[in-house]
Write an enzyme that holds these catalytic residues in place. Structure first.
Site: not given
Length: 384
Positions: A129, A140, A195, A216, A227, A250, A274, A309
């Site tokens: 990752e 994180a 990310h 994720h 748009r 969450h 994760d 995180a």
């Protein structure tokens, strides 16, 4: 000794069978399935009121039971492997965090040299990752290590890992992302996008270069608007692409999870955790990579900035959640927790399905989707 499982339901790759018997051979492999009216001769292990599913496959997990992959300690990684059996996971991809090229090389070597001696859930590869990410959506991950994609660095890591890197996540707007993807994406390596602050077109360009997955979905990426569909819109709408999804309640609102699952279907959604080192541990203060975090109320947050995180989610809870949220059937939930993750990472020749001749790695669930037992190679290793 060969035995036969009798159960209420069997979640097989292409059909859910009601009742019947599943053979487990004396070599620890799945054998034939027999219907209820064709009871085989031999030892019967009775789970009449319960369901048999393939062992879950967690393809994005950083830590568990106080340990982290980046600690670079084989004994700790093996403790994670054993702890995962409590979560119903029988195969997994140890997942790295952004770090120096040398640190990542050392972690690759540790896993590549030792993975076959894992005594719990089987290590089917490594998930990188990063470190080719964008600071705006760093999450994180430590941005001081972010760089543009580098094929030479990847090849060095892959050599150290003995070819065990199965997936790498990159931000598609970084310089050279499409070229990197063309160079490394193959039958053995999946390129995922995450990310990232990328536009829809930037994401699409790298998908067309060979990337097949989003990391994720919705988290750590430019959000959808009517748009500017951006990364989230690409994850939702591009055809034939897989999406990781963290269903702990969450990271993604249940109705957002419903939307993407309905758009993509269970064959293209891979439930992941994760999870970080605080998984299966008490609330309190921890470290993720080099960053201090705290765990409370089922959430992990950075002490500096309060962003999410990682998680303390267990995959057995994720498959239960999507059923409890009335998003998915039990069959679809099991597929998203086992078969789809395996297919998405091109490890489905080894795990994710109950299939004749495969290792008999399976779990026992009650009618409420609660894990009761985990088997490896036909032997019970964890009982709730």
């Amino acid at each position: 000794m060969t035995y036969y499982i009798h159960a209420k339901k069997f979640f097989l790759p292409n059909k859910t069978e009601v009742g019947g018997y599943l053979e487990v051979t004396d070599s620890g492999k799945f054998g034939q399935y027999f219907t209820e009216n064709n009871k085989p001769n031999g030892e019967i292990v009775d789970y009449s009121n319960q369901m048999i599913a393939p062992g879950l496959v967690d393809t994005h997990i950083h830590g568990l039971v106080g340990n982290d992959v980046m600690d670079n300690d084989w004994n700790m990684i093996n403790e994670m492997s054993e702890g995962l059996l409590q979560a119903g996971v029988t195969s997994w991809l140890p997942t790295t965090l952004t770090a120096t090229r040398e640190q990542l090389n050392d972690v690759c070597r540790t896993i590549g040299d030792n993975y076959q001696s894992a005594t719990g859930a089987k290590i089917q590869g490594i998930y990188f990752e990063g470190p080719f990410f964008t600071e705006e959506h760093k999450g994180a991950q430590n941005p001081k290590y972010f760089t543009d994609p580098d094929v030479d660095a990847f090849n060095e890591w892959q050599e150290s890992a003995n070819g065990m890197i199965k997936k790498i996540a990159i931000a598609p707007e970084r310089k050279g992302s499409a070229e990197f993807t063309k160079a490394v994406a193959s039958d053995d390596v999946v390129v995922s996008l995450g990310h990232s602050s990328a536009t829809f077109d930037q994401a699409k360009e790298v998908i067309e270069a060979g990337a097949t997955m989003f990391t994720h979905a919705f988290n750590g990426m430019s959000g959808f608007s009517h748009r500017d569909p951006n990364m989230a819109g690409a994850a939702m709408t591009l055809n034939g692409i897989y999406d990781e999804l963290v269903c702990d309640g969450h990271h993604v609102h249940p109705d957002a999870a419903r939307a993407i699952i309905e758009l993509k279907d269970s064959e293209h959604i891979a439930l992941i955790t994760d999870c970080m080192r605080a998984g299966l541990m008490p609330d309190g203060d921890y470290v993720l990579g080099e960053l201090p975090v705290y765990v409370a109320d089922g959430q992990v947050r950075l002490k500096d900035g309060d962003n999410l995180a990682g998680s303390v989610l267990q995959l057995k809870q994720a498959i239960k959640n999507v059923v409890d949220w009335n998003i998915s059937t039990p069959e679809e939930a099991v597929r998203m927790g086992a078969q789809t993750p395996a297919v998405s990472c091109q490890i489905d020749d080894k795990c994710g399905m109950i299939k004749e001749g495969r290792d008999a790695d399976f779990i026992v669930l009650d009618e409420d989707m609660i894990l009761k037992e985990t088997y490896l190679d036909g032997v019970s290793h964890y009982k709730a």
